[in-house]
Design a protein around this motif. Structure first.
Motif, PDB file in Angstrom:
ATOM      1  N   VAL A 339      36.223  78.512 122.038  1.00 22.11           N
ATOM      2  CA  VAL A 339      35.048  78.692 122.552  1.00 22.11           C
ATOM      3  C   VAL A 339      35.372  77.703 123.925  1.00 22.11           C
ATOM      4  O   VAL A 339      35.509  76.598 123.807  1.00 22.11           O
ATOM      5  CB  VAL A 339      33.928  77.913 121.731  1.00 22.11           C
ATOM      6  N   GLU A 341      33.511  76.112 127.178  1.00 24.49           N
ATOM      7  CA  GLU A 341      32.237  75.500 127.869  1.00 24.49           C
ATOM      8  C   GLU A 341      32.352  74.919 129.210  1.00 24.49           C
ATOM      9  O   GLU A 341      33.693  74.531 129.567  1.00 24.49           O
ATOM     10  CB  GLU A 341      31.850  74.499 126.623  1.00 24.49           C
ATOM     11  N   TRP A 354      27.074  70.325 127.851  1.00 28.39           N
ATOM     12  CA  TRP A 354      28.184  71.679 127.775  1.00 28.39           C
ATOM     13  C   TRP A 354      27.526  72.740 127.559  1.00 28.39           C
ATOM     14  O   TRP A 354      26.850  72.983 126.346  1.00 28.39           O
ATOM     15  CB  TRP A 354      29.381  71.240 126.595  1.00 28.39           C
ATOM     16  N   GLU A 356      27.917  76.862 126.723  1.00 24.56           N
ATOM     17  CA  GLU A 356      29.188  77.989 126.246  1.00 24.56           C
ATOM     18  C   GLU A 356      29.013  79.232 127.083  1.00 24.56           C
ATOM     19  O   GLU A 356      28.023  79.844 127.316  1.00 24.56           O
ATOM     20  CB  GLU A 356      28.741  77.962 124.869  1.00 24.56           C
ATOM     21  N   GLU A 358      29.706  83.229 126.974  1.00 23.09           N
ATOM     22  CA  GLU A 358      29.519  84.320 126.006  1.00 23.09           C
ATOM     23  C   GLU A 358      30.230  85.304 126.280  1.00 23.09           C
ATOM     24  O   GLU A 358      30.109  86.051 127.347  1.00 23.09           O
ATOM     25  CB  GLU A 358      28.017  84.547 125.967  1.00 23.09           C
ATOM     26  N   GLY A 364      31.289  84.469 119.358  1.00 24.70           N
ATOM     27  CA  GLY A 364      30.928  83.247 120.096  1.00 24.70           C
ATOM     28  C   GLY A 364      29.709  82.539 119.296  1.00 24.70           C
ATOM     29  O   GLY A 364      29.864  81.738 118.419  1.00 24.70           O
ATOM     30  N   ASP A 365      28.659  83.082 119.725  1.00 22.13           N
ATOM     31  CA  ASP A 365      27.227  82.440 119.129  1.00 22.13           C
ATOM     32  C   ASP A 365      27.233  83.009 117.792  1.00 22.13           C
ATOM     33  O   ASP A 365      27.091  84.301 117.632  1.00 22.13           O
ATOM     34  CB  ASP A 365      26.187  82.843 119.886  1.00 22.13           C
TER      35      ASP A 365
END
Length: 473
Positions: A339, A341, A354, A356, A358, A364-365
């Motif tokens: 992941v 960030e 932070w 993220e 995508e 991911g999410d």
């Protein structure tokens, strides 16, 4: 020359050629839309730097004569145009020699791309497309019936794709022999599709049946390709059904689709063949000479298949004329994801904001449901799966990827689904963390709407900024 041609396969040839042109079109489109960030002049693995290290004889390519991003774009979009023309049937309107030259163009252009693509183009389906595309040059057009020797060579590729994959599974991970690999595969495969969650949750006895059926399709059925019709047609049809099942269960670029294309060449469609002229002598000589070359070059792939140290997806010549294939000789039991960030904070702390990044295809999410992208190939997303297995897989490009994110590089951000930072305000720091992902249960899906559950494992890359970047006082 009745011994040279197989008129009953004229429709098989037509379907095969149009389908192959479609795969070519997707491959060139993928190259045209992604190359700048991956291998362009300011890419993560720039082609000019690669050309300084690799001579022409090891990797023949047009780009040894000249490279610029504009020229690469010209090559890729020209490949799209020629592929579209072949898909529309332009080769059938040309004389035999003209149709052959037209089919030679996408092969030469894509060879030039693959041979400078480095790790981004290291997948088996690249060599498979080139091997199949080379034989397509000699399959002829409406002027002559399909040459039986070229059809046999196409079936020989299909045999090696399926049988090689079956052998490497039986020699590799014991879960294939125990029929348990699908307890994990749908969850840990490189890029799940929209139905992969449901495939994973099928009853385990059904998973055992799937694996057993896969062994039959890959280890027994390929031998039937060389039997008379209708047995060969039934064998090829079974392979097509199996590949369509794989299409539904994940995103494997055009690997499944080009395997289907190969299988279509072995299906004898019930249609009366049109009247055609005898094959000219020059055409017979060329086809037989090329066939002899392919048979000779098959020595190394055959030796690899029967070896206890069988390897997957390797090319034995710089033109990718005859290669070895195979997939998933081992299956991961646990899924890890990197992941990435970023933060705009002057000092990176754990409690900083932070955000993220995508990706389009890779998980991911946890609430973002996977999409169907294949046969289109998301090269960065696939390499991120390898990066999660080991940082060594990403050693050549991950640092450059982070640098591009810190610069808010437009071409790199196009490879992502969403950047959390506006175009005029790049992050000050980027970090990467490793998470363990697992599919949620039916109950968890109903309660949370999330298809994934993730758990933090460790730091993958500490907070990093551009060298010399000044901090705000």
């Amino acid at each position: 020359m009745e011994w040279f041609t197989a008129p009953d396969y004229w429709l098989s040839r037509l379907v095969f050629q149009r389908a192959l042109a479609g795969v070519y079109l997707v491959a060139f489109l993928t190259a045209a839309l992604q190359f700048r960030a991956l291998i362009g002049e300011r890419g993560m693995l720039p082609v000019p730097r690669h050309l300084e290290l690799v001579p022409f004889r090891r990797a023949p390519s047009l780009f040894h004569a000249h490279y610029s991003d504009r020229f690469f774009a010209l090559v890729a979009w020209s490949g799209c145009a020629v592929s579209a023309a072949l898909l529309a049937g332009l080769d059938s309107l040309l004389p035999l020699w003209g149709g052959m030259l037209l089919w030679l163009v996408p092969w030469a252009l894509y060879l030039s791309i693959v041979n400078v693509g480095q790790t981004w183009y290291s997948f088996g389906w690249e060599s498979l497309l080139l091997e199949v595309g080379f034989l397509a040059v000699f399959l002829g057009n409406d002027e002559v019936a399909p040459p039986i020797v070229v059809l046999f060579l196409l079936w020989w590729i299909l045999f090696r794709v399926e049988f090689g994959a079956g052998l490497i599974k039986m020699r590799g991970d014991e879960c294939w022999r125990k029929l348990t690999c699908l307890d994990h595969h749908h969850e840990t495969q490189p890029m799940p599709g929209p139905l992969s969650w449901f495939f994973h949750h099928l009853p385990r006895p059904l998973h055992r049946v799937e694996v057993a059926a896969n062994h039959v399709t890959q280890l027994v059925v390929p031998f039937l390709l060389f039997t008379p019709h209708p047995i060969a047609t039934a064998a090829a049809s079974l392979m097509i059904v199996t590949q369509l099942w794989l299409v539904l269960s994940g995103n494997f670029s055009w690997l499944n689709w080009i395997t289907i294309v190969l299988a279509l060449s072995a299906v004898r469609f019930p249609a009366d063949p049109p009247e055609t002229a005898d094959a000219p002598l020059w055409y017979v000589v060329v086809v037989l000479a090329v066939s002899a070359l392919i048979v000779g070059l098959s020595y190394h792939p055959v030796l690899n298949m029967i070896s206890r140290r069988q390897v997957m997806n390797r090319s034995f010549d710089p033109l990718h004329l005859v290669n070895t294939y195979g997939a998933f000789g081992s299956v991961s039991r646990v899924r890890y994801e990197v992941v990435v960030e970023g933060t705009a904070a002057d000092t990176p702390r754990e409690d900083s904001d932070w955000r993220e990044y995508e990706f389009k295809g890779k998980p991911g999410d946890p609430r973002y449901w996977p999409r169907q992208f294949a046969p289109y190939h998301l090269r960065l997303d696939w390499l991120m799966w390898f990066a999660a297995l080991s940082p060594a897989y990403a050693g050549s490009w991950f640092g450059a990827f982070v640098e591009r994110l810190l610069e808010n590089d437009r071409d790199t951000l196009k490879l992502l689904r969403r950047s959390p930072f506006p175009a005029d305000a790049p992050p000050r720091y980027i970090r990467a963390r490793l998470f363990r992902y697992r599919y949620t249960t039916w109950r968890e899906l109903r309660e949370t709407g999330a298809c994934w559950e993730r758990t933090y494992v460790r730091e993958y890359l500490p907070p990093t900024r551009l060298a010399g970047a000044a901090r705000t006082p």
